[in-house]
Structure formats: structure tokens, C-alpha cells
Design a protein around this motif. Structure first.
Motif, short mmCIF file in Angstrom:
data_model
loop_
_atom_site.label_atom_id
_atom_site.label_comp_id
_atom_site.label_asym_id
_atom_site.label_seq_id
_atom_site.Cartn_x
_atom_site.Cartn_y
_atom_site.Cartn_z
N LEU A 49 0.82 -1.22 0.17
CA LEU A 49 -0.16 0.18 0.04
C LEU A 49 0.97 1.42 0.04
O LEU A 49 1.82 1.32 0.80
CB LEU A 49 -0.81 0.16 1.43
N ILE A 50 0.79 2.40 -0.82
CA ILE A 50 1.30 3.38 -0.75
C ILE A 50 0.24 4.64 -0.47
O ILE A 50 -0.72 4.69 -1.06
CB ILE A 50 1.86 3.80 -2.39
N ARG A 51 0.34 5.18 0.51
CA ARG A 51 -0.50 6.52 0.99
C ARG A 51 0.23 7.69 0.26
O ARG A 51 1.46 8.02 0.37
CB ARG A 51 -0.61 6.51 2.35
N TYR A 52 -0.67 8.48 -0.32
CA TYR A 52 -0.21 9.78 -1.09
C TYR A 52 -0.76 11.03 -0.43
O TYR A 52 -1.88 11.22 -0.40
CB TYR A 52 -0.12 9.90 -2.48
N SER A 53 0.19 11.95 0.08
CA SER A 53 -0.49 13.25 0.69
C SER A 53 -0.16 14.34 -0.31
O SER A 53 0.83 14.69 -0.66
CB SER A 53 0.38 13.48 2.38
N PHE A 54 -1.23 15.20 -0.30
CA PHE A 54 -1.07 16.28 -1.40
C PHE A 54 -1.86 17.29 -0.76
O PHE A 54 -2.62 17.38 0.07
CB PHE A 54 -1.52 15.65 -2.60
N TRP A 55 -1.51 18.62 -1.45
CA TRP A 55 -2.24 19.85 -1.10
C TRP A 55 -3.45 20.18 -1.99
O TRP A 55 -3.38 19.56 -3.46
CB TRP A 55 -1.42 20.95 -1.25
N LYS A 56 -4.46 20.83 -1.33
CA LYS A 56 -5.77 21.25 -2.27
C LYS A 56 -5.24 21.97 -3.52
O LYS A 56 -5.95 21.74 -4.59
CB LYS A 56 -6.64 22.15 -1.25
N ARG A 57 -4.24 22.76 -3.55
CA ARG A 57 -3.89 23.84 -4.60
C ARG A 57 -3.48 23.07 -5.69
O ARG A 57 -3.35 23.47 -6.81
CB ARG A 57 -3.26 24.91 -4.12
N LEU A 58 -2.72 21.66 -5.59
CA LEU A 58 -2.30 20.95 -6.64
C LEU A 58 -3.17 19.56 -6.52
O LEU A 58 -2.50 18.59 -7.00
CB LEU A 58 -0.92 20.53 -6.16
N LEU A 59 -4.53 19.58 -6.55
CA LEU A 59 -5.43 18.69 -6.71
C LEU A 59 -5.32 17.73 -7.87
O LEU A 59 -5.08 16.54 -7.67
CB LEU A 59 -6.60 19.10 -6.45
N ASP A 60 -5.01 18.48 -8.96
CA ASP A 60 -5.05 17.52 -10.16
C ASP A 60 -3.63 16.95 -10.39
O ASP A 60 -3.46 15.94 -10.74
CB ASP A 60 -5.11 18.70 -11.45
N ASP A 61 -2.57 17.47 -9.89
CA ASP A 61 -1.33 16.97 -9.64
C ASP A 61 -1.26 15.82 -8.91
O ASP A 61 -0.74 14.71 -9.22
CB ASP A 61 -0.11 17.87 -9.27
N GLY A 62 -1.89 16.08 -7.73
CA GLY A 62 -2.29 14.72 -6.78
C GLY A 62 -2.84 13.57 -7.59
O GLY A 62 -2.53 12.34 -7.21
#
Length: 330
Positions: free
Chosen positions: A103-116
Motif C-alpha cells: 500500500l502507498i499512501r499519498y499526501s497532497f495539497w488542495k491547490r495541486l489537486l490535479d497533480d495529486g
């Protein structure tokens, strides 16, 4: 009610305390003892694009994790977290081979949602199970669960980034996820204990009786940056008593005694007035850490500064910014 699973994040979130220097043999033994505890998901640490040091729970390839997960236990998922803030090129992520993490958990920011979203798609295409870990979920959670549900992730999380979610707010997010997310996607909750609400929030979350798998993050003795996380020993005891689970807590005590107690005495973590004030002002807890530990300010001074911080400055911490606020308001 769906199955309740517990994810231990000691080696990952707890590493903020000691810069992830647990020691190679300690990391192996902590994983083994978590297996004996019957933990459902064991988070091995971070994956980052940096030189690997075997004494730290930070990895630059999944192959390095194979030396720690020497014999995978049935009914246990092994995971690592990749964060947008410390970019790990997806081309450096080897395809899933069954010998390392599942399993890989990925943490990202709202302002880069598409990149996430694109990065999460790459994780799925590599063959791993995916857990979606958005930071600061206010105002876009409904869109997020619908958008990322297209990837058929193992889990989507409610992450209480600054430890300020009230019980009412948490349950509102849980209701949104349960309504707009397919039932075969697990709903996770990652708490921080800045306002001493982690345990009460998680019990309220579980008591909703949602018909889906639920995933709860915790660390041994709440080890984590600042006020720390939900205490693993507390949630396991609760689940054993209230949900007839069979977690073996003596192995958790052993982890603390042999590997974490010295770090607790040296660095410390857990609830404090300063972290409470930062959470109550909806500010990044790093402000509280900087003002209390480095500038040695009183709690009244910390309140006077943070009560005047506005907009994105609340969330985007830097020492230069914090020093400017101190000089301006004190």
C-alpha cells in the motif's frame, strides 16, 4: 458495520520526533512486534528522493524495504507514505512485486489537486493499493471523494492536519464520504491530538456504524510531532473491549520500553497549552513549536501573536514569517 482496521504510523509520523533515526535493528523489531500485536496495517515510513540511510525509516526504493519485511505476515498490509511536499519521482517507484510494501499512501495539497490525482493514478498503475491522504480537507471534500473514487483506491482519508476538527465537523465529513463514496472503498481517519480530541473523536467516528471498512491511524504512545497522534495502546484497548478484537497490547508496551522511551525523555511530545492555542486559532502547530521551544515565549504571548495571523499565513509556516510576527506583535 464494516470491519475496523488499525494502521500504526509510529515509524513514519513518529519519526518527526527523532528525525526517523530509530536504527535498522530497531525498525525490524518494531515491525515484528507490531505483527505480533495483530496490527492490520504497518506503515514502514516515508519514501523520499534522498540518499538512503539504513538507520532511518526513510527509503528511496521499495527494494530497501524488503530487507525489513523479511517474511510477510498474512492479513497484514505493509505501507509507506509519499508526500507531495518531498517529491518522489514516480519513475523511481518500482512496480509492485509482492515482496515489499502493498500500500502507498499519498499526501497532497488542495491547490495541486490535479497533480495529486495524476500521481495517485501512477501509484495504481504500478500495481500498488492506494490510500488518498489529502491535507486540509475543508470546502472540497465532497469533490475529492468523488474524483479520487474513480481510481478505486483502498482508502480515502479524513486527515485532521492541525488537530482542530471538532466531533461535529468530523462526523460531517464522514457523512459526506459515506454518501458519495462507493462502499468498497475504506474510509480512514488520521487524528492529531492538539486539542486532546483524538480519542473522543475516533470513538464517535466508529460509533456511526458505517457499512464500510474503517481505517484508524495511531502510533505507540501517540509518538509524533508536537502534540502527537492518537495513542495506539488506547485505541487497541477500546477495540478489544467494545468490538471484541484480539490485539495483543504487551508487544506495544515492549516497543515503548525498548525503543521509544529514550526519545520521549530526550525530545518529548504530547499535548501542551501552546499546541492547543495554535489549534484553537486554526494555525500550523509549527508556530507553537517555534515560539515555545526556540523563542521561549509565554502562552499569553503565543496567543497574542496567533490571534492576529490571517489567511494563508495561518497554514504556511516558516521561521522567517514567525519571527516577523513576533517582532510585529510583541
Amino acid at each position: 458495520m464494516g470491519k475496523i482496521n488499525v494502521l500504526d504510523c509510529t515509524l513514519r509520523d513518529g519519526g518527526y520526533v527523532n528525525n526517523w533515526y530509530f536504527g535498522f535493528n530497531a525498525i525490524k523489531d518494531i515491525v515484528k512486534k507490531l505483527e505480533y500485536t495483530n496490527i492490520d496495517v504497518i506503515e514502514m515510513g516515508f519514501m523520499r528522493d534522498e540518499e538512503y540511510n539504513m538507520e532511518r525509516s526513510v527509503y528511496s526504493s521499495v527494494e530497501q524495504l524488503e530487507k525489513i519485511i523479511t517474511e510477510k505476515k498474512d492479513n497484514v498490509k505493509y505501507s509507506a507514505l509519499i508526500e507531495m511536499a518531498n517529491y518522489f519521482p514516480p519513475e523511481k517507484l518500482d512496480n509492485f512485486n509482492g515482496k515489499s510494501i502493498d500500500l502507498i499512501r499519498y499526501s497532497f495539497w488542495k491547490r495541486l489537486l490535479d497533480d495529486g490525482f495524476e500521481y495517485c493514478k501512477a501509484i495504481v498503475n504500478k500495481g500498488y493499493e492506494l490510500s488518498v491522504q489529502p491535507t486540509r480537507i475543508e470546502q472540497y471534500f465532497k469533490y475529492l471523494v468523488q474524483k479520487f473514487g474513480e481510481l478505486r483506491p483502498y482508502a480515502v482519508y479524513i486527515v485532521d492536519t492541525f488537530g482542530l476538527l471538532t466531533k461535529k465537523q468530523l462526523l460531517q465529513y464522514a457523512e459526506i464520504a459515506d454518501k458519495y463514496m462507493d462502499k468498497d472503498i475504506a474510509l480512514g481517519y488520521h487524528a492529531h491530538n492538539n486539542m486532546q480530541q483524538a480519542m473522543s473523536n475516533v470513538t464517535a467516528f466508529l460509533e456511526q456504524g458505517m457499512d464500510r471498512e474503517l481505517l484508524i491511524d495511531a502510533s505507540v504512545f501517540g509518538m509524533g510531532r508536537g502534540a502527537g497522534n492518537l495513542n495506539l495502546e488506547c485505541i487497541l484497548e477500546y477495540l478489544n473491549e467494545e468490538h471484541n478484537t484480539n490485539y495483543s497490547l504487551p508487544f506495544v508496551y515492549d516497543i515503548f520500553d525498548n525503543y521509544l522511551h529514550k526519545d520521549y525523555l530526550r525530545f518529548g511530545w504530547g499535548y501542551s497549552m501552546a499546541y492547543y492555542i495554535a489549534a484553537s486559532m486554526e494555525c500550523n502547530p509549527n508556530y507553537a513549536m517555534y515560539y515555545s521551544n526556540e523563542l521561549k515565549l509565554s502562552n499569553c504571548d503565543i496567543y497574542n501573536i496567533l490571534s492576529k495571523v490571517e489567511g494563508s499565513d495561518k497554514y504556511l509556516f516558516s521561521k522567517d514569517k514567525a519571527k516577523d510576527f513576533y517582532e510585529k506583535y510583541i
